[in-house]
Scaffold this motif. Structure first.
Motif, PDB file in Angstrom:
ATOM      1  N   LEU A  94       0.822  -1.215   0.000  1.00  0.00           N
ATOM      2  CA  LEU A  94       0.000   0.000   0.000  1.00  0.00           C
ATOM      3  C   LEU A  94       0.854   1.263   0.000  1.00  0.00           C
ATOM      4  O   LEU A  94       0.513   2.255  -0.650  1.00  0.00           O
ATOM      5  CB  LEU A  94      -0.931   0.014   1.218  1.00  0.00           C
ATOM      6  CG  LEU A  94      -2.239  -0.766   1.108  1.00  0.00           C
ATOM      7  CD1 LEU A  94      -2.996  -0.707   2.431  1.00  0.00           C
ATOM      8  CD2 LEU A  94      -3.112  -0.230  -0.025  1.00  0.00           C
ATOM      9  N   LEU A  95       1.961   1.234   0.729  1.00  0.00           N
ATOM     10  CA  LEU A  95       2.842   2.403   0.768  1.00  0.00           C
ATOM     11  C   LEU A  95       3.408   2.696  -0.618  1.00  0.00           C
ATOM     12  O   LEU A  95       3.607   3.858  -0.982  1.00  0.00           O
ATOM     13  CB  LEU A  95       3.976   2.184   1.768  1.00  0.00           C
ATOM     14  CG  LEU A  95       3.574   2.043   3.239  1.00  0.00           C
ATOM     15  CD1 LEU A  95       4.808   1.871   4.114  1.00  0.00           C
ATOM     16  CD2 LEU A  95       2.746   3.224   3.718  1.00  0.00           C
ATOM     17  N   GLN A  96       3.657   1.648  -1.390  1.00  0.00           N
ATOM     18  CA  GLN A  96       4.145   1.834  -2.752  1.00  0.00           C
ATOM     19  C   GLN A  96       3.024   2.291  -3.685  1.00  0.00           C
ATOM     20  O   GLN A  96       3.218   3.178  -4.526  1.00  0.00           O
ATOM     21  CB  GLN A  96       4.756   0.527  -3.268  1.00  0.00           C
ATOM     22  CG  GLN A  96       6.002   0.087  -2.523  1.00  0.00           C
ATOM     23  CD  GLN A  96       7.127   1.097  -2.608  1.00  0.00           C
ATOM     24  OE1 GLN A  96       7.447   1.594  -3.687  1.00  0.00           O
ATOM     25  NE2 GLN A  96       7.730   1.429  -1.475  1.00  0.00           N
ATOM     26  N   LEU A  97       1.847   1.704  -3.527  1.00  0.00           N
ATOM     27  CA  LEU A  97       0.714   2.069  -4.378  1.00  0.00           C
ATOM     28  C   LEU A  97       0.281   3.513  -4.151  1.00  0.00           C
ATOM     29  O   LEU A  97      -0.134   4.199  -5.091  1.00  0.00           O
ATOM     30  CB  LEU A  97      -0.466   1.125  -4.113  1.00  0.00           C
ATOM     31  CG  LEU A  97      -0.413  -0.244  -4.790  1.00  0.00           C
ATOM     32  CD1 LEU A  97      -1.552  -1.120  -4.287  1.00  0.00           C
ATOM     33  CD2 LEU A  97      -0.490  -0.092  -6.307  1.00  0.00           C
ATOM     34  N   GLU A  98       0.371   3.965  -2.910  1.00  0.00           N
ATOM     35  CA  GLU A  98      -0.059   5.333  -2.595  1.00  0.00           C
ATOM     36  C   GLU A  98       0.689   6.356  -3.444  1.00  0.00           C
ATOM     37  O   GLU A  98       0.098   7.315  -3.952  1.00  0.00           O
ATOM     38  CB  GLU A  98       0.154   5.607  -1.100  1.00  0.00           C
ATOM     39  CG  GLU A  98      -0.269   6.996  -0.649  1.00  0.00           C
ATOM     40  CD  GLU A  98       0.834   8.034  -0.815  1.00  0.00           C
ATOM     41  OE1 GLU A  98       0.517   9.241  -0.913  1.00  0.00           O
ATOM     42  OE2 GLU A  98       2.014   7.635  -0.862  1.00  0.00           O
ATOM     43  N   LYS A  99       1.984   6.169  -3.609  1.00  0.00           N
ATOM     44  CA  LYS A  99       2.775   7.111  -4.409  1.00  0.00           C
ATOM     45  C   LYS A  99       2.292   7.139  -5.853  1.00  0.00           C
ATOM     46  O   LYS A  99       2.204   8.205  -6.473  1.00  0.00           O
ATOM     47  CB  LYS A  99       4.259   6.721  -4.363  1.00  0.00           C
ATOM     48  CG  LYS A  99       4.936   7.001  -3.033  1.00  0.00           C
ATOM     49  CD  LYS A  99       6.447   6.944  -3.153  1.00  0.00           C
ATOM     50  CE  LYS A  99       6.937   5.562  -3.520  1.00  0.00           C
ATOM     51  NZ  LYS A  99       8.432   5.490  -3.510  1.00  0.00           N
ATOM     52  N   LYS A 100       1.971   5.971  -6.392  1.00  0.00           N
ATOM     53  CA  LYS A 100       1.524   5.887  -7.780  1.00  0.00           C
ATOM     54  C   LYS A 100       0.121   6.471  -7.949  1.00  0.00           C
ATOM     55  O   LYS A 100      -0.161   7.151  -8.938  1.00  0.00           O
ATOM     56  CB  LYS A 100       1.555   4.430  -8.245  1.00  0.00           C
ATOM     57  CG  LYS A 100       2.953   3.827  -8.259  1.00  0.00           C
ATOM     58  CD  LYS A 100       2.929   2.367  -8.682  1.00  0.00           C
ATOM     59  CE  LYS A 100       4.326   1.765  -8.678  1.00  0.00           C
ATOM     60  NZ  LYS A 100       4.315   0.332  -9.071  1.00  0.00           N
ATOM     61  N   VAL A 101      -0.746   6.196  -6.986  1.00  0.00           N
ATOM     62  CA  VAL A 101      -2.118   6.717  -7.060  1.00  0.00           C
ATOM     63  C   VAL A 101      -2.121   8.237  -6.995  1.00  0.00           C
ATOM     64  O   VAL A 101      -2.735   8.917  -7.826  1.00  0.00           O
ATOM     65  CB  VAL A 101      -2.983   6.133  -5.921  1.00  0.00           C
ATOM     66  CG1 VAL A 101      -4.306   6.902  -5.803  1.00  0.00           C
ATOM     67  CG2 VAL A 101      -3.265   4.653  -6.169  1.00  0.00           C
ATOM     68  N   TYR A 102      -1.409   8.789  -6.018  1.00  0.00           N
ATOM     69  CA  TYR A 102      -1.475  10.230  -5.789  1.00  0.00           C
ATOM     70  C   TYR A 102      -0.585  11.040  -6.730  1.00  0.00           C
ATOM     71  O   TYR A 102      -0.622  12.267  -6.705  1.00  0.00           O
ATOM     72  CB  TYR A 102      -1.175  10.540  -4.324  1.00  0.00           C
ATOM     73  CG  TYR A 102      -2.416  10.395  -3.469  1.00  0.00           C
ATOM     74  CD1 TYR A 102      -3.335  11.437  -3.373  1.00  0.00           C
ATOM     75  CD2 TYR A 102      -2.693   9.211  -2.798  1.00  0.00           C
ATOM     76  CE1 TYR A 102      -4.484  11.309  -2.624  1.00  0.00           C
ATOM     77  CE2 TYR A 102      -3.844   9.071  -2.039  1.00  0.00           C
ATOM     78  CZ  TYR A 102      -4.737  10.128  -1.961  1.00  0.00           C
ATOM     79  OH  TYR A 102      -5.888   9.999  -1.224  1.00  0.00           O
ATOM     80  N   SER A 103       0.176  10.364  -7.569  1.00  0.00           N
ATOM     81  CA  SER A 103       0.926  11.074  -8.605  1.00  0.00           C
ATOM     82  C   SER A 103       0.128  11.143  -9.909  1.00  0.00           C
ATOM     83  O   SER A 103       0.569  11.763 -10.876  1.00  0.00           O
ATOM     84  CB  SER A 103       2.271  10.383  -8.862  1.00  0.00           C
ATOM     85  OG  SER A 103       2.077   9.075  -9.375  1.00  0.00           O
ATOM     86  N   ASN A 104      -1.057  10.526  -9.905  1.00  0.00           N
ATOM     87  CA  ASN A 104      -1.924  10.520 -11.085  1.00  0.00           C
ATOM     88  C   ASN A 104      -3.139  11.412 -10.825  1.00  0.00           C
ATOM     89  O   ASN A 104      -3.996  11.068 -10.006  1.00  0.00           O
ATOM     90  CB  ASN A 104      -2.372   9.086 -11.386  1.00  0.00           C
ATOM     91  CG  ASN A 104      -3.154   8.974 -12.688  1.00  0.00           C
ATOM     92  OD1 ASN A 104      -3.967   9.836 -13.009  1.00  0.00           O
ATOM     93  ND2 ASN A 104      -2.922   7.901 -13.426  1.00  0.00           N
ATOM     94  N   PRO A 105      -3.240  12.558 -11.492  1.00  0.00           N
ATOM     95  CA  PRO A 105      -4.355  13.490 -11.247  1.00  0.00           C
ATOM     96  C   PRO A 105      -5.733  12.863 -11.447  1.00  0.00           C
ATOM     97  O   PRO A 105      -6.689  13.236 -10.756  1.00  0.00           O
ATOM     98  CB  PRO A 105      -4.110  14.612 -12.265  1.00  0.00           C
ATOM     99  CG  PRO A 105      -2.642  14.542 -12.556  1.00  0.00           C
ATOM    100  CD  PRO A 105      -2.295  13.092 -12.488  1.00  0.00           C
TER     101      PRO A 105
END
Length: 243
Positions: A120-131
């Motif tokens: 989840l910590l890794q996914l969070e970065k990818k999710v929140y870098s996508n507008p």
């Protein structure tokens, strides 16, 4: 937009706030694990209590920088994250992986919550870098907050759970590698069961975002495990002092 629901007289330092947000992630993944392995009925009233606190917090953690630097502003009391503190403490001596694999390795079931949390910590970065994903989360939060008035503020209503689950599917669920949750295969045929698992993961995603906003980083967590453990133990003591 709504104001953060709770204000605490107790102020925690930066490290403690970060540790508490991380404990929220681990609470979400522990509930994910418990639900997947034993079914939604088996987590009991206590499990539902911890789940409800995460739902409330996840709806108030904004994609943009939150004005509050106190994790407890999103909860009522330290006891609301007691399960997460215990889970994080028990996982602290396990090796952290900053690059979760697409398939969960063969781990003892006790290590699965940690595996989900690191993913989840890794996914969070990818999710929140996508507008586009950020917009989905904001829209979902507003929709659910409006729905609550129709359900007498019942955060555990199946429709609320389903919308949280859909928010996860439409964001983190679109990114590879996906989190593969182990559990009772028969139970996964029940949509209510899978909704609770995905909703739990969504709350974990939101707490991971708060953790990141408070300065959390995977590398810092790896090399500062002793300090993290000290913070967890301090928070555990404060929990009983504030009762």
């Amino acid at each position: 937009m709504v104001d953060t629901p709770f204000q605490q007289p107790q102020s925690l330092n930066v490290r403690q706030n970060r540790a508490l947000a991380l404990a929220g992630v681990f609470q979400a993944t522990q509930l994910t694990h418990m639900t997947a392995m034993t079914g939604q009925q088996s987590i009991g009233e206590t499990g539902n209590f911890y789940f409800e606190q995460l739902i409330k917090a996840s709806l108030n953690i904004r994609p943009a920088l939150n004005t509050s630097t106190q994790t407890l502003d999103f909860f009522n009391q330290l006891g609301d994250i007691a399960l997460g503190l215990k889970t994080l403490e028990s996982s602290i001596n396990q090796p952290f992986s900053t690059t979760p694999k697409s398939k969960i390795p063969k781990l003892p079931s006790a290590k699965l919550p940690m595996s989900y949390a690191m993913a989840l910590l890794q996914l969070e970065k990818k999710v929140y870098s996508n507008p586009e994903y950020v917009a989905v989360i904001e829209k979902s939060q507003q929709k659910i907050l409006k729905q609550l008035s129709f359900f007498d503020n019942n955060y555990m209503h199946p429709s609320i759970i389903a919308n949280l689950a859909q928010a996860y599917v439409d964001t983190a669920g679109q990114i590879n590698p996906r989190i593969l949750v182990r559990g009772n295969a028969e139970s996964f045929k029940d949509p209510n069961h899978t909704n609770r698992i995905r909703a739990s993961l969504f709350t974990g995603l939101q707490l991971a975002h708060l953790w990141r906003q408070l300065g959390g980083s995977s590398w810092n967590m790896i090399f500062s495990k002793r300090k993290l453990l000290q913070d967890i133990q301090t928070l555990a003591r404060l929990q009983y002092q504030m009762v």
